[in-house]
Design an enzyme around this catalytic site. Structure first.
Site, PDB file in Angstrom:
ATOM      1  N   HIS A  54     -10.556 -24.801 -18.533  1.00  0.00           N
ATOM      2  CA  HIS A  54      -9.192 -24.633 -19.098  1.00  0.00           C
ATOM      3  C   HIS A  54      -8.234 -25.690 -18.553  1.00  0.00           C
ATOM      4  O   HIS A  54      -7.024 -25.443 -18.473  1.00  0.00           O
ATOM      5  CB  HIS A  54      -8.624 -23.233 -18.818  1.00  0.00           C
ATOM      6  CG  HIS A  54      -9.584 -22.121 -19.071  1.00  0.00           C
ATOM      7  ND1 HIS A  54      -9.666 -21.459 -20.269  1.00  0.00           N
ATOM      8  CD2 HIS A  54     -10.536 -21.567 -18.280  1.00  0.00           C
ATOM      9  CE1 HIS A  54     -10.620 -20.540 -20.202  1.00  0.00           C
ATOM     10  NE2 HIS A  54     -11.166 -20.597 -19.014  1.00  0.00           N
ATOM     11  N   SER A  78       3.309 -52.751 -21.335  1.00  0.00           N
ATOM     12  CA  SER A  78       4.327 -52.332 -22.293  1.00  0.00           C
ATOM     13  C   SER A  78       5.313 -53.471 -22.467  1.00  0.00           C
ATOM     14  O   SER A  78       5.612 -54.193 -21.512  1.00  0.00           O
ATOM     15  CB  SER A  78       5.036 -51.087 -21.748  1.00  0.00           C
ATOM     16  OG  SER A  78       6.326 -50.990 -22.293  1.00  0.00           O
ATOM     17  N   LYS A  81       4.360 -50.432 -16.619  1.00  0.00           N
ATOM     18  CA  LYS A  81       3.287 -49.718 -17.315  1.00  0.00           C
ATOM     19  C   LYS A  81       1.954 -50.474 -17.343  1.00  0.00           C
ATOM     20  O   LYS A  81       1.917 -51.675 -17.475  1.00  0.00           O
ATOM     21  CB  LYS A  81       3.686 -49.429 -18.772  1.00  0.00           C
ATOM     22  CG  LYS A  81       4.818 -48.447 -18.938  1.00  0.00           C
ATOM     23  CD  LYS A  81       4.443 -47.004 -18.627  1.00  0.00           C
ATOM     24  CE  LYS A  81       3.505 -46.412 -19.652  1.00  0.00           C
ATOM     25  NZ  LYS A  81       4.158 -45.985 -20.861  1.00  0.00           N
ATOM     26  N   GLU A 134      -7.741 -44.783 -25.423  1.00  0.00           N
ATOM     27  CA  GLU A 134      -6.895 -44.139 -26.446  1.00  0.00           C
ATOM     28  C   GLU A 134      -7.363 -44.512 -27.850  1.00  0.00           C
ATOM     29  O   GLU A 134      -7.418 -43.671 -28.748  1.00  0.00           O
ATOM     30  CB  GLU A 134      -5.434 -44.569 -26.283  1.00  0.00           C
ATOM     31  CG  GLU A 134      -4.730 -43.894 -25.126  1.00  0.00           C
ATOM     32  CD  GLU A 134      -3.318 -44.425 -24.955  1.00  0.00           C
ATOM     33  OE1 GLU A 134      -2.381 -43.640 -25.070  1.00  0.00           O
ATOM     34  OE2 GLU A 134      -3.147 -45.646 -24.707  1.00  0.00           O
TER      35      GLU A 134
END
Ligand code: ARG
Length: 460
Positions: free
Chosen positions: A157, A278, A284, A291
């Site tokens: 979970h 970024s 970043k 992704e």
């Protein structure tokens, strides 16, 4: 506009919009090498069966080989008005060898020809995918082997559950990709069947030798029913299903790498070569590669559904709808191969932060099950032990401590069965190494699993 190879019964020219609408050569042009190889085998079979002469066969074969060279050197102009790859090649063959080119299509239809081409394409791609999966499995084992001392919290979970070895977690992916390879091997058996000779749908009156064609093209089997031969696309659906499952596995690994490389987890760091920055936030370092793999998974599932939906309720045998099979198949094949390839390169370059993982495994009451096991080992029924450990957790939470940070007196207040040895029992090392059940996370098991995988991979 080129002359059509099928226009005998037509008195009007095809509408130009229809030509553009029905054309598929921009997509199926990719099958040219298989189309030519299949046609060469077909010529040899026709000559062997005395349906055409040896001379005719050799000029057809020379012409076909010339076309292949033309395509490969960029001299060949594919023409939309000739619909598909098959007719483009046949039309050019006519220009090269003259009227004998008209004999190539004897005892054959584009319906069995396209089925052959796609099967040849897919068996080659599937074999390549299986071998790249072997490489990916090797990369995983190579990563697991030196990390049998790294511990991370195992999750259920997405809540910290019990400590596990990092290698054990990685080897779970080894199992998944091994099943994927097995699935592809299984699909391959049903793809590797030779359909040529079914002709349009009913077979042919010519005395062809389908088994000889199969032998020339290295097919172990010949399709048994001519109608099924031209209407079957199960092998594509099976492949897309196996590809979808494999992408689903890659997407799960991607999700974990994304989470693990966030500062909330900080278990791993992907190398600079596999991350992007970024344009606005200088700090970043984004995990775009996993992704994108996660994102591309959806398109592969979509291709599976496009194929299932396209085939649903189609009457036998060939229907033009089936021309739409190539785009999803090619796109899914390309996507899957690209994703496997990038994982093969990315995984060995990631850094693992053993300390952060261990720290995360040391807090959050990951030893609560073991406290229950401890009590059960001393004779308390497990349900009661579970309840007792639960009360200890609740108490420790109030004290803002972990179970192993409580004093012996505190612990004893939950059960008189508890003694000094509980502290040793609750160490991460002991928790891991007690899980010796087959397939469990004990280091000896994980090392054996790694050795077993190495053996398996060495024998491929
Ligand atoms: N381009 C077609 C396809 O990919 C080839 C078969 C066409 N057959 C026909 N009878 N129109 O499915």
């Amino acid at each position: 506009m080129s002359e059509k190879l099928w226009d005998g019964r037509f008195s009007e020219k095809t509408d130009t919009l229809v030509e553009a609408f029905t054309a598929s050569v921009d997509i199926d042009g990719r099958l040219y090498a298989y189309d030519i190889e299949g046609s060469i085998a077909h010529c040899k079979m026709l000559a062997k069966s005395s349906i055409i002469t040896e001379d005719e066969a050799s000029s057809l074969i020379q012409g076909l080989e010339k076309i292949k060279a033309e395509i490969e050197t960029g001299q060949f102009q594919f023409d939309d008005t000739l619909e598909d790859v098959h007719m483009n090649i046949e039309a050019r063959l006519g220009e090269i060898v003259g009227t004998v080119a008209r004999k190539l299509h004897t005892a054959r239809s584009r319906n069995d020809q396209v089925a052959l081409d796609v099967r040849m394409y897919l068996r080659a791609e599937t074999a390549n995918i299986i071998s790249r999966l072997t490489e990916l499995r090797k990369v995983i084992v190579r990563l697991a082997k030196p990390h049998t001392d790294a511990v991370l919290p195992g999750y259920t979970h997405l809540q910290r559950a019990q400590p596990v070895l990092f290698s054990h977690h990685l080897m779970a992916y080894y199992e998944m990709f091994s099943r994927d390879a097995e699935r592809f091997r299984d699909c391959l058996g049903r793809t590797d069947v030779m359909p040529l000779g079914a002709a349009a749908l009913a077979g042919t009156t010519y005395p062809i030798d389908r088994h000889y064609t199969a032998e020339l093209l290295d097919f172990p089997k010949v399709s048994a029913n001519s109608i099924d031969s031209v209407s079957d696309r199960d092998f594509i659906i099976e492949f897309l299903s196996a590809a979808s499952i494999c992408m689903m596995h890659l997407s799960r690994m991607s999700e974990e790498l994304i989470l693990w490389s966030s500062s909330e987890f900080a278990f791993i760091e992907l190398s600079d070569a596999f991350t992007t920055g970024s344009s606005i936030m200088p700090q970043k370092k984004n995990p775009d590669v996993p992704e994108l793999v996660r994102g591309k998974t959806g398109s592969v599932f979509g291709h599976l559904f496009a194929m299932l939906t396209m085939m649903k309720s189609l009457p036998l045998a060939y229907n033009r709808d089936m021309q739409e099979d190539k785009k999803p198949l090619f796109e899914a094949t390309d996507t899957l191969q690209a994703c496997i390839e990038i994982y093969i390169r990315m995984l060995p370059n990631m850094k693992i932060s053993k300390e952060t993982m261990l720290h995360a495994a040391s807090e959050g009451f990951l030893n609560a099950t073991d406290m229950a096991d401890y009590l059960a080992a001393k004779g308390m029924p497990f349900r009661e032990a579970h309840n007792c450990a639960g009360r200890a957790v609740s108490y420790a939470l109030n004290q803002k401590k972990e179970l192993h940070e409580l004093t012996l007196e505190d612990l004893k207040s939950f059960s008189s069965l508890i003694s000094e040895d509980i502290f040793e029992f609750l160490t991460i090392e002991q928790m891991i190494n007690r899980r010796t059940s087959f397939g469990g996370t004990a280091s000896e098991n994980v090392m054996a699993a790694v050795r077993e995988a190495e053996k398996e991979l060495a024998n491929i």
